[in-house]
Every structure is written in C-alpha cells, then in structure tokens.
Design an enzyme around this catalytic site. Structure first.
Site, PDB file in Angstrom:
ATOM      1  N   ASP A  55      30.733  61.802  42.257  1.00 36.77           N
ATOM      2  CA  ASP A  55      31.601  62.590  41.387  1.00 36.77           C
ATOM      3  C   ASP A  55      31.042  63.984  41.111  1.00 36.77           C
ATOM      4  O   ASP A  55      31.768  64.985  41.151  1.00 36.77           O
ATOM      5  CB  ASP A  55      31.859  61.845  40.065  1.00 36.77           C
ATOM      6  CG  ASP A  55      30.601  61.272  39.420  1.00 36.77           C
ATOM      7  OD1 ASP A  55      29.481  61.625  39.848  1.00 36.77           O
ATOM      8  OD2 ASP A  55      30.743  60.458  38.482  1.00 36.77           O
TER       9      ASP A  55
ATOM     10  N   ASP B 266      37.832  53.798  36.547  1.00 35.30           N
ATOM     11  CA  ASP B 266      36.927  52.669  36.760  1.00 35.30           C
ATOM     12  C   ASP B 266      37.652  51.370  36.434  1.00 35.30           C
ATOM     13  O   ASP B 266      38.573  51.344  35.609  1.00 35.30           O
ATOM     14  CB  ASP B 266      35.685  52.799  35.882  1.00 35.30           C
ATOM     15  CG  ASP B 266      34.553  53.512  36.596  1.00 35.30           C
ATOM     16  OD1 ASP B 266      34.671  53.757  37.811  1.00 35.30           O
ATOM     17  OD2 ASP B 266      33.548  53.833  35.937  1.00 35.30           O
TER      18      ASP B 266
ATOM     19  N   HIS C 206      34.280  52.651  27.798  1.00 36.25           N
ATOM     20  CA  HIS C 206      33.510  52.182  28.949  1.00 36.25           C
ATOM     21  C   HIS C 206      32.130  51.743  28.465  1.00 36.25           C
ATOM     22  O   HIS C 206      31.669  52.177  27.407  1.00 36.25           O
ATOM     23  CB  HIS C 206      33.380  53.347  29.955  1.00 36.25           C
ATOM     24  CG  HIS C 206      32.841  52.971  31.299  1.00 36.25           C
ATOM     25  ND1 HIS C 206      31.500  52.798  31.541  1.00 36.25           N
ATOM     26  CD2 HIS C 206      33.465  52.763  32.491  1.00 36.25           C
ATOM     27  CE1 HIS C 206      31.315  52.486  32.816  1.00 36.25           C
ATOM     28  NE2 HIS C 206      32.489  52.467  33.424  1.00 36.25           N
TER      29      HIS C 206
ATOM     30  N   ASN D 273      32.747  45.910  50.752  1.00 36.73           N
ATOM     31  CA  ASN D 273      32.103  46.574  49.619  1.00 36.73           C
ATOM     32  C   ASN D 273      31.408  47.839  50.100  1.00 36.73           C
ATOM     33  O   ASN D 273      30.241  47.821  50.508  1.00 36.73           O
ATOM     34  CB  ASN D 273      31.095  45.634  48.952  1.00 36.73           C
ATOM     35  CG  ASN D 273      30.461  46.289  47.726  1.00 36.73           C
ATOM     36  OD1 ASN D 273      30.971  47.266  47.188  1.00 36.73           O
ATOM     37  ND2 ASN D 273      29.341  45.735  47.289  1.00 36.73           N
TER      38      ASN D 273
ATOM     39  N   ASP E 255      36.373  48.778  34.882  1.00 32.46           N
ATOM     40  CA  ASP E 255      35.896  48.091  33.682  1.00 32.46           C
ATOM     41  C   ASP E 255      36.072  48.937  32.421  1.00 32.46           C
ATOM     42  O   ASP E 255      35.279  48.860  31.491  1.00 32.46           O
ATOM     43  CB  ASP E 255      34.428  47.698  33.843  1.00 32.46           C
ATOM     44  CG  ASP E 255      33.527  48.885  34.158  1.00 32.46           C
ATOM     45  OD1 ASP E 255      34.058  49.961  34.502  1.00 32.46           O
ATOM     46  OD2 ASP E 255      32.296  48.741  34.069  1.00 32.46           O
TER      47      ASP E 255
ATOM     48  N   ARG F 129      35.383  42.152  38.941  1.00 35.08           N
ATOM     49  CA  ARG F 129      35.720  42.291  37.521  1.00 35.08           C
ATOM     50  C   ARG F 129      37.229  42.047  37.358  1.00 35.08           C
ATOM     51  O   ARG F 129      37.957  42.920  36.885  1.00 35.08           O
ATOM     52  CB  ARG F 129      35.361  43.673  37.005  1.00 35.08           C
ATOM     53  CG  ARG F 129      33.859  43.941  36.917  1.00 35.08           C
ATOM     54  CD  ARG F 129      33.620  45.199  36.108  1.00 35.08           C
ATOM     55  NE  ARG F 129      32.214  45.515  35.986  1.00 35.08           N
ATOM     56  CZ  ARG F 129      31.592  46.493  36.655  1.00 35.08           C
ATOM     57  NH1 ARG F 129      32.289  47.226  37.505  1.00 35.08           N
ATOM     58  NH2 ARG F 129      30.318  46.737  36.471  1.00 35.08           N
TER      59      ARG F 129
ATOM     60  N   GLN G  81      37.154  45.104  46.518  1.00 36.24           N
ATOM     61  CA  GLN G  81      35.946  45.027  47.333  1.00 36.24           C
ATOM     62  C   GLN G  81      35.090  43.814  46.996  1.00 36.24           C
ATOM     63  O   GLN G  81      33.964  43.687  47.494  1.00 36.24           O
ATOM     64  CB  GLN G  81      35.124  46.317  47.168  1.00 36.24           C
ATOM     65  CG  GLN G  81      35.881  47.568  47.610  1.00 36.24           C
ATOM     66  CD  GLN G  81      35.049  48.837  47.628  1.00 36.24           C
ATOM     67  OE1 GLN G  81      35.406  49.792  48.286  1.00 36.24           O
ATOM     68  NE2 GLN G  81      33.940  48.860  46.905  1.00 36.24           N
TER      69      GLN G  81
END
Length: 671
Positions: free
Chosen positions: A407, A295, A431, A268, A297, A210, A239
């Site tokens: 998490d 994150d 997000h 990854n 994105d 991304r 990654q």
C-alpha cells in the site's frame, strides 16, 4: 484535471455528507457521532515555546481525559439519521463522523462553499453553527431557533475560503423546554453539472480463513441502499481453506447484494495478490470509476464508502481517497490520522504534528488542537482505500509483495505520477490495531525487511537509501542481543532475496510464505507454546543484583547495555540457563536492552496467547553478525545499480499481463 466554478458554469446541488448515527446503538462508538461533553481546548504549542520540559508537560496534559461522565442514552438514537435531544440538553455534532472537514474539501476538491440543511422538531430548540481554524480555536458562525413543535427546516450557506490550512464546520443543538429531534441534516454544494452523478465502484475484499468477519462485512455493505446504488460489484478473493461461502451468514449477505457479489478462488498469494486481482478484474470489466479495497477483518461504517466516492468525484484531480482505522477493541480510539514515509529512514510514520492512538472518548474533537490542522499524507493503508481506475491504468497494479509495503509503495508510485492520496476524516473502519500484533518478530519479519528495501530501491531519493541501511544494521544487532535469532535470519534472507531482483517477485509469491515459516521452525525463539507449564521455572545460580527491571532506562544506559551485551557474546553461557530460564518477561518488558543481560528467558508474545524460550547462543551470534555486516556492506556498494534494476522493471512487474499469469498459476496450484 482541475475544474473551477467560473460564472456561467452549469451546476447542480449534490449532497457531500449526511448526518449519521451508529447502526446498532453501540455506546462505545457514540463519541465518534455525538458529543455530550464541553470544550477544554489544549494549550497552543506556540505559546509553550521551545522549553523541552514545558513541551513534555503540555503533551501529557493534552492527552488527559476531559470526559465528565455524561453519556447519550441509547433510546436517543431513533434511527440512523434521527436523534432526540432531551429538554434543556445540549449536544454537539462537532465529532469525527458528523463534523464537516472543511479544510480537506477546500484543499483537494472543486467545492468552494457548502450549505448545511437541518430539519428540527421542538419548540425553542436552537441550532448553533461553528467553525474552527487550523489551530483549533472555534468561532460561532450563525444560529437559529425553532418556533414550531413540528419539523422545521433551516439552511446555512457557508464559505470554504478561510480553510486553507485546515478547520471544521459543525453544529450544536440545544433543546428548549421540550425534547427536540434532529430529523435530518446534510452538507451539500453546488458542483459542476458533469459531476452530478456519483462514480460507481468495485469493492475488492481479500480473505484468508476469516469467513465470519468477511460474511459480516459483506452484509454491512449490502444492507445500505445508498451504498448498493454505487456498487458495480463486490469481489471476494478467496485464498483460504475455511471459505466464506460456507459461513452461516453468507447466504443472507449474498442475497442483499442481489447479484452484485462474486467470489473468486485463487491460491494464497497474499494481500497484494488479492488486491491486485481486484484491480485487474475492475479494469477488465471496464465499468467502474473506482476500485475500493477493504480488509476482510474490519467492521465498516457504510457511510464512509459514500463519502469516499463523493470526495473523489469532486477532487481537483484523480486522487486516492482513504479512510482511517479505529481499534476494534477500543472503538473510540483512532490508530493514526495519516501516514507519511520518512524518505531518509524510509519508514512509515505519523507526522510529528499529529498523535497516534487518539481516544475520542477521552478527549473530543473540539478540545484537540492538532485534529483541526489538515494532514497531508503519502499513502493510505489498504484496510479502506478508494483508487480511481484512471490511476490504476496509469501506474499499474500492486507490486507482488505478498504483505507489507504494497500500500505504501503504491501511494508513492501514484504520487510520483501526479496522483495524490487523501486520508479523509469521517471515513473509517474498525480493525485490529497494529500494536496488538507480533509482525515485527514472527514470520512477517521477512516481508517487512524485504519489501521495505524493495520500496526504497524504487523510490528513495538518496543514492544509497539514506539511513535505511544503517538502521537495518542497527536493528539486526538489537535482535541479536535480544536472542531473537530467527528474526535475524529471516531479515538476512530477505536481503539476500532483494539481490535476486524484481524478476523473482512474481515467481515466489505463492511459495515464499511456506518457505519462511518452515525455515523459522528450527529456532528455539520461534517455538512458542500456549501452555503455561510448557516451560521450566525460573532458576538462578545466584540472585540477580537488580530486581525489578520494568522501568525504561535512559539512552546512555541503553548504550551501555549494548556494549556489555556485545562483550558477553565472547563469554560462555551460564550452564543452568540451558535448562532453566533466568527470567520470565512479559512482552511489554522484553526489550533488547533487558534481554541483552540474560542467557535465557521466557518471553510472551504481543497477542498474549503464547510464549517462547529464548536462549543465548554465542557462536550463532557471531556467525549472524559476520554475515549481517557483509550483506549490509554489499547493499551500500551495489545500491545504485540495484535501484536502477528495480526501477527499470517496475512497469512490467506491475502490469495486468504479468499479473494475469500469476493469477492463472495460482489458481492451477489450488486445484
């Protein structure tokens, strides 16, 4: 560690929160910053009582939009911290980003009182300060009127004593006969002198193909001078193969950070591998008080970083401080106000006292009772989460779970060690919402299942996991009735791997994704196509007795569907269904109780990009059902010993030394 401000304690004044406006004048996010609407507080649930019908009516009414269509003109936003209010106009700063969440500061920090400082221009302009109680009712606290046309300053000293259960402070501005300008506004407090300086932070971003999103995020962080001042380093765990360093926007973003950016390439090994690397590098450097996960994105509100750091600096004890998530598509819509773990089901959820998918553009903060009650959480998702390095040293790094439950497990682990998590209003990112993803049915179903059980084995207070095993079995049967055989097989393999023990988690971190994806391709329900003409048309040997099936059936009707769907597995499939689908179901209608009545169907995916051809396979159904019953019986029988096995290994599995070996192996595999 708890600090009380006793008489004689040296103190300094520190800014807690600043008035802020959208950086790009995006009108979609304005309701989160400035409110031009009135107040229509929803009904108190205590007055509604226990009548179920009345409760349903009230719940529906509380979600009804109250927006009258008023809007802030983009030109009113002069810059990030200055707002023009037109003559005779009234605006409120009782909003998500500009209200002061007093209940959270009262409960979790050493702050006992705040001062609101406002600089205002405009003769006759008035400032009115309000507070709310935990039940949402508001009260006028104080007011002031500007008597000069030039900038004038006013301060309000406000106590936090009556905010035990929740509540906010905010202010409204009413312009007089000429426009007014809010030049500046801050919330500050007297704090112990040893907490005057902000703690510094290392930002960890895990990215996988991304580059555009990631480069933009780095730019958002680096563009804010105040955010840069608390940064030790921004780490990007690369990654993917489509690299962020090759994005056209990367060079500018890198320049803004002036040597504080480091890109680390590794294999990854998932989000948990990327965030664990951020924890590892932060401990190794020994500089930062915090590590902040973001994150790759997301779109960030940079002010959120400062607020999270400040809140954690002043917390009564070392605390994880997380932010909220707004939808990147409907930017005034909040996904969840907080996450807890139902220990009996061992599933994450929003507490019953709150609502999911809340649209601030339709109903503002001041009109919504439940938003004023303080919400205590078990964990914060890692799209934005600030973790003190003291916590990392005490409880270890992330579990090697690749994705899902890393998490939530970490929040429970920290909680058990005495470190709470606070999801802080006024700190947030935008997000892609979970509701627009397909992670319960695609390859991620494996990680959902395996990691949920691993987390439960580590933290469930029940000797056999509570309802978890029964619920898992129930879900398996539903997927079977829905012809989702690939999902059932992945969830089955996940449970088999749980028996493999904690020792395998690191070894399989870099390989499991490929195995899962390859294994899934053999199933027809996993073979999707984006071409509308890829599948044959719907055809029946005779028309179905019922036409439209989009209505949600009652629970008794669903149970009947389950029984009949099970009996159908002992009947041969209709021959025409092998070549032609019997129905074409959009994702919102493709529920198990509908699919259980069919021998085949075209089912679209939740992201709207593709569809798959489901076909009933009675022999496969019976084989999977048998194996599912066997493994769930074994889980129940072996739970106590398996749980102890995972708990005994936790410290070693999450240690920096064990993770370092995984990082090295991952990097070697990438070369």
């Amino acid at each position: 560690m708890t600090t009380d401000l006793s008489p004689g304690t040296p103190t300094v004044r520190r800014v807690l929160q600043r008035f802020v406006l959208p950086a790009d004048r995006d009108l979609d996010v304005v309701p989160l910053y400035v409110d031009t609407e009135g107040v229509q507080l929803d009904a108190d649930r205590e007055m509604i009582g226990t009548n179920k019908s009345a409760q349903k009516v009230n719940k529906a009414a509380s979600r009804q939009a109250i927006s009258s269509g008023t809007a802030l003109h983009p030109d009113a936003i002069l810059d990030r911290r200055r707002l023009r209010v037109e003559e005779s106009q009234r605006i409120s700063l009782g909003t998500y980003f500009n209200g002061f969440p007093a209940g959270y500061w009262r409960r979790w920090t050493v702050v006992s009182g705040v001062r609101l400082d406002i600089t205002l221009s405009g003769v006759g302009a008035s400032v009115i300060v309000y507070r709310s109680m935990a039940n949402g009712r508001s009260q006028r606290v104080d007011g002031w009127t500007c008597e000069t046309s030039g900038p004038s300053a006013v301060s309000f000293d406000l106590t936090l004593v009556p905010f035990v259960d929740g509540g906010w402070y905010w202010f409204d501005v009413v312009a007089g006969d000429e426009p007014a300008v809010i030049e500046e506004a801050t919330w500050s407090a007297e704090v112990p002198a040893d907490r005057a300086e902000p703690g510094t932070v290392t930002v960890g971003i895990t990215t996988m193909n991304r580059p555009d999103f990631c480069a933009a995020l780095i730019g958002q962080i680096g563009a804010d001078d105040d955010v840069r001042s608390v940064l030790d380093e921004v780490l990007v765990m690369e990654q993917g193969t489509n690299k962020v360093v090759d994005d056209p926007g990367f060079a500018k973003a890198e320049g803004q950070l002036a040597g504080k950016l480091r890109v680390i390439e590794q294999g990854n090994i998932g989000g948990s591998g990327g965030f664990a690397r951020a924890q590892f590098e932060t401990l190794k450097a020994g500089r930062s008080k915090y590590v902040l996960f973001l994150d790759d994105d997301i779109v960030a509100e940079p002010e959120s970083i400062l607020r999270a750091v400040t809140f954690s600096d002043l917390a009564r004890r070392p605390s994880i401080v997380g932010g909220h998530m707004f939808s990147i598509y409907a930017k005034a819509q909040l996904h969840s106000f907080g996450e807890i773990i139902d220990r009996n089901r061992f599933w994450w959820m929003t507490p019953k006292s709150a609502e999911e998918q809340w649209d601030f553009g339709a109903r503002n903060l001041r009109s919504t009772r439940w938003l004023h009650r303080r919400l205590d959480v078990d964990f914060n998702p890692w799209f934005m989460c600030l973790i003190p390095t003291e916590v990392v040293r005490a409880v270890g790094l992330s579990l090697p779970l690749f994705i899902k439950w890393d998490d939530s497990e970490y929040g429970l682990r920290a909680q058990a060690a005495g470190f709470p998590t606070i999801t802080l209003p006024g700190a947030a990112v935008w997000h892609i919402p979970w509701t627009d993803k397909n992670d319960a049915l695609d390859w991620q179903a494996y990680f959902h299942q395996r990691n949920r059980f691993v987390a439960a084995l580590l933290h469930s207070p029940f000797p056999h996991g509570g309802r978890l095993i029964w619920e898992s079995l129930n879900h398996q049967i539903k997927h079977l009735l829905a012809m989702q055989y690939s999902t059932v097989e992945l969830r089955h393999r996940a449970l088999v791997d749980v028996f493999g023990g904690p020792e395998r988690l690191h070894d399989e971190l870099g390989t499991k994704l490929g195995e899962v994806r390859e294994f899934r391709t053999q199933f027809t329900d996993a073979q999707v196509s984006s071409d509308p003409d890829a599948f044959p048309p719907v055809r029946h040997s005779k028309p179905p007795r019922r036409g439209d099936t989009s209505e949600i059936p009652s629970r008794p009707t669903q149970l009947v569907s389950a029984v009949l769907g099970g009996l159908r597995q002992f009947r041969a499939v209709r021959s025409l269904s092998r070549e032609f689908p019997e129905s074409n179901l959009p994702t919102m209608d493709a529920r198990w109780y509908r699919l259980a009545t069919l021998d085949s169907a075209i089912v679209s995916m939740p992201d709207g990009t593709s569809a798959a051809f489901y076909q009933r396979q009675p022999e496969q159904f019976r084989d999977l059902l048998r194996r599912t019953l066997e493994i769930h019986e074994r889980l129940y029988r072996e739970w106590p010993t398996l749980s102890q096995r995972y708990r005994d290994a936790l410290a070693e599995v999450t240690s920096p030394e064990t993770w370092e070996s995984t990082f090295i192996a991952s990097t070697e595999g990438r070369q």
